[in-house]
Scaffold this motif. Structure first.
Motif, PDB file in Angstrom:
ATOM      1  N   ALA A   1       2.503   6.732  -6.650  1.00  0.00           N
ATOM      2  CA  ALA A   1       1.639   7.664  -7.370  1.00  0.00           C
ATOM      3  C   ALA A   1       2.157   9.104  -7.289  1.00  0.00           C
ATOM      4  N   LEU A   2       2.984   9.394  -6.272  1.00  0.00           N
ATOM      5  CA  LEU A   2       3.542  10.737  -6.113  1.00  0.00           C
ATOM      6  C   LEU A   2       4.884  10.895  -6.815  1.00  0.00           C
TER       7      LEU A   2
ATOM      8  N   VAL B   1       6.178  -3.531  10.247  1.00  0.00           N
ATOM      9  CA  VAL B   1       5.018  -2.747   9.820  1.00  0.00           C
ATOM     10  C   VAL B   1       5.213  -1.275  10.167  1.00  0.00           C
ATOM     11  N   GLY B   2       5.716  -1.029  11.378  1.00  0.00           N
ATOM     12  CA  GLY B   2       5.872   0.363  11.833  1.00  0.00           C
ATOM     13  C   GLY B   2       6.744   1.200  10.927  1.00  0.00           C
ATOM     14  N   PHE B   3       7.931   0.692  10.603  1.00  0.00           N
ATOM     15  CA  PHE B   3       8.844   1.451   9.751  1.00  0.00           C
ATOM     16  C   PHE B   3       8.360   1.514   8.299  1.00  0.00           C
ATOM     17  N   ALA B   4       7.669   0.463   7.837  1.00  0.00           N
ATOM     18  CA  ALA B   4       7.137   0.486   6.465  1.00  0.00           C
ATOM     19  C   ALA B   4       6.095   1.590   6.316  1.00  0.00           C
ATOM     20  N   LEU B   5       5.369   1.901   7.397  1.00  0.00           N
ATOM     21  CA  LEU B   5       4.371   2.972   7.359  1.00  0.00           C
ATOM     22  C   LEU B   5       4.977   4.347   7.645  1.00  0.00           C
TER      23      LEU B   5
ATOM     24  N   ASN C   1       0.817  -1.216   0.000  1.00  0.00           N
ATOM     25  CA  ASN C   1       0.000   0.000   0.000  1.00  0.00           C
ATOM     26  C   ASN C   1       0.851   1.266   0.000  1.00  0.00           C
ATOM     27  N   MET C   2       2.003   1.229   0.655  1.00  0.00           N
ATOM     28  CA  MET C   2       2.913   2.371   0.619  1.00  0.00           C
ATOM     29  C   MET C   2       3.516   2.541  -0.778  1.00  0.00           C
ATOM     30  N   LEU C   3       3.797   1.401  -1.434  1.00  0.00           N
ATOM     31  CA  LEU C   3       4.304   1.474  -2.812  1.00  0.00           C
ATOM     32  C   LEU C   3       3.262   2.091  -3.740  1.00  0.00           C
TER      33      LEU C   3
ATOM     34  N   PHE D   1      10.797   9.742   3.425  1.00  0.00           N
ATOM     35  CA  PHE D   1      11.720   9.414   2.325  1.00  0.00           C
ATOM     36  C   PHE D   1      11.033   8.882   1.072  1.00  0.00           C
ATOM     37  N   GLY D   2       9.713   8.911   1.006  1.00  0.00           N
ATOM     38  CA  GLY D   2       8.994   8.449  -0.176  1.00  0.00           C
ATOM     39  C   GLY D   2       9.230   6.969  -0.439  1.00  0.00           C
TER      40      GLY D   2
END
Length: 468
Positions: A272-273, A419-423, A265-267, A429-430
């Motif tokens: 998209a940005l 999970v914490g750092f992935a979010l 979901n972060m990807l 840092f995009g």
């Protein structure tokens, strides 16, 4: 005359580790190849390409959910059986095996129903809506994979049970037979019949059916444990103990799913940005690429987990028999072997990323695909040596019966950090934040693991004792 496994307490530790770990490594590697082989053939099919690759990445965590439940039952049963055989309680071991069979069948049916009933919602949760093509391919692949869940879960759950019965080579062979069928059928269905994602999934399910059938045959012809009809009646106390021993395996896999959901979901969000990946024709690239990096990581971790899980019967028996010095020797050898595997993986990821990417059809993709893939390999896996040692520590503590310590360490790595750092890191840092979340998590987990490693050595330094 009934066969016994007393040799686990007397045979040379190095020989036992090779005897049990090598077949387990091969079994897990072959099991991992199901999804990886699918992705290789999908990526090299020009009519599927990175869209099919991204779809495979979306569905992959959902197969891990099934695996998580299966290994909780199987690894828990393996540890419980080994400890009881070490203590001479064969009746409890038989009941655990019978109950493990029933739990794997029931849980797989329930999960299949859930997957089929909430297909679209589940795929959206794991980033399948990145674009229309990826979502369509995801639905097609996921439908047929869901139909094979009962066979997949039964085969995976029974694999460690078969090892606990003293037949690691049969466990390996049953998994290998299914994977070979998948490797043969994938190109036939994808390139020959042009069945696309459906072809990849059907080939996988046929392989899983073969593995499950061989597992059924073995359960009916066990060498040491030999459960009777009464052992298949659900015993709440035995089920509870079995699941407690396997809870680390469950949470380790489920937390990996949570991390993958967060990463996907972060990807999608931060891709998209991005000036390049924000364009519709390139939107699927980050997800497809990170999926490939995770597949390489999965191969490495399959070797790491295989070595550690292969030691479960050895550790469990000797802990039950009070032979601390042998358990300590296994731990030392295991940590050194895991570090060596991590070192080889580090060299491959850092110095040969382009060669690794080419296996997954990079020649058919844009330069943006290749550039991002090289960066992803080198960044995401730069601390893979520590990841290997951490994983070995989780499983060894589980084999010793230390479910709380093992579970706590696994949760810290996969949920708190993973999970914490992935979010969190992508906020600053995009897309790069997604990639650095892995090494940061492994460094911090290793600090905790070092403390537990030294504490375990201290406990095992005590003299050998008679089993309770």
């Amino acid at each position: 005359m009934e066969q016994t496994n007393q040799f686990l307490g007397t045979e040379r530790v190095g020989k036992l580790m090779r005897q049990y770990a090598v077949p387990c490594i091969i079994s897990l590697l072959v099991g991992a190849l199901y999804n990886i082989v699918d992705q290789i053939f999908i990526a090299n099919a020009s009519y599927l390409g990175s869209y099919g690759n991204a779809a495979n990445t979306v569905v992959f965590p959902l197969t891990v959910v099934a695996l998580a439940i299966a290994v909780m039952i199987g690894d828990g049963c393996c540890a419980f059986v080994s400890l009881n055989l070490g203590q001479g309680d064969r009746d409890a071991a038989k009941t655990s095996v019978g109950n493990a069979v029933m739990m794997s069948v029931a849980s797989s049916i329930v999960l299949t129903i859930i997957y089929l009933a909430f297909q679209s919602q589940i795929l959206a949760l794991f980033g399948g809506t990145v674009n229309e093509e990826t979502f369509a391919y995801s639905k097609e692949y996921f439908f047929y994979i869901s139909l094979g869940i009962p066979f997949y879960m039964f085969g995976q759950a029974m694999n460690p049970v078969i090892r606990a019965d003293g037949s690691p080579k049969f466990a390996m062979a049953s998994t290998l037979a299914g994977a070979v069928a998948n490797i043969i059928l994938d190109p036939v269905f994808i390139f020959g019949f042009h069945w696309g994602m459906m072809g990849a999934a059907v080939a996988t399910v046929i392989g899983q059916i073969i593995t499950a059938a061989l597992a059924v045959w073995y359960i009916l012809h066990m060498k040491i444990i030999k459960p009777s009809k009464k052992d298949f009646r659900i015993n709440r106390a035995v089920c509870g103990r079995t699941l407690l021993f396997g809870i680390t395996s469950l949470l380790s896999q489920l937390s990996l799913v949570a991390a993958m959901a967060a990463i996907n979901n972060m990807l999608r969000k931060y891709g998209a940005l991005n000036p390049v990946f924000g364009q519709a024709q390139y939107a699927q690239i980050p997800m497809a690429v990170v999926g490939i990096v995770m597949k390489f990581f999965q191969i490495v971790i399959s070797m790491v987990v295989g070595m550690a899980a292969g030691c479960i019967p050895i550790v469990g028996f000797n802990m039950g028999a009070g032979k601390n010095s042998r358990v300590k020797s296994v731990f030392t050898r295991l940590l050194l072997a895991e570090a060596a595997v991590g070192a080889v993986a580090f060299v491959l990821a850092e110095f040969f990323p382009q060669q690794l990417i080419s296996i997954f059809g990079a020649a058919n993709e844009s330069s943006y695909y290749t550039e991002f893939a090289i960066t992803a390999f080198r960044t995401y896996l730069c601390m893979i040596i520590l990841a290997c040692i951490n994983k070995a520590c989780f499983i060894f503590l589980q084999a010793m019966g230390k479910a709380v310590a093992s579970t706590a360490l696994s949760m810290i790595r996969e949920v708190v950090f993973g999970v914490g750092f992935a979010l969190l890191l992508p906020v600053f840092f995009g897309l790069d934040g997604v990639l650095i979340s892995m090494p940061v998590s492994d460094i911090l987990t290793f600090i905790v693991a070092v403390f537990l490693i030294f504490r375990t050595y201290k406990e095992l330094g005590a003299k050998d004792k008679q089993p309770a």
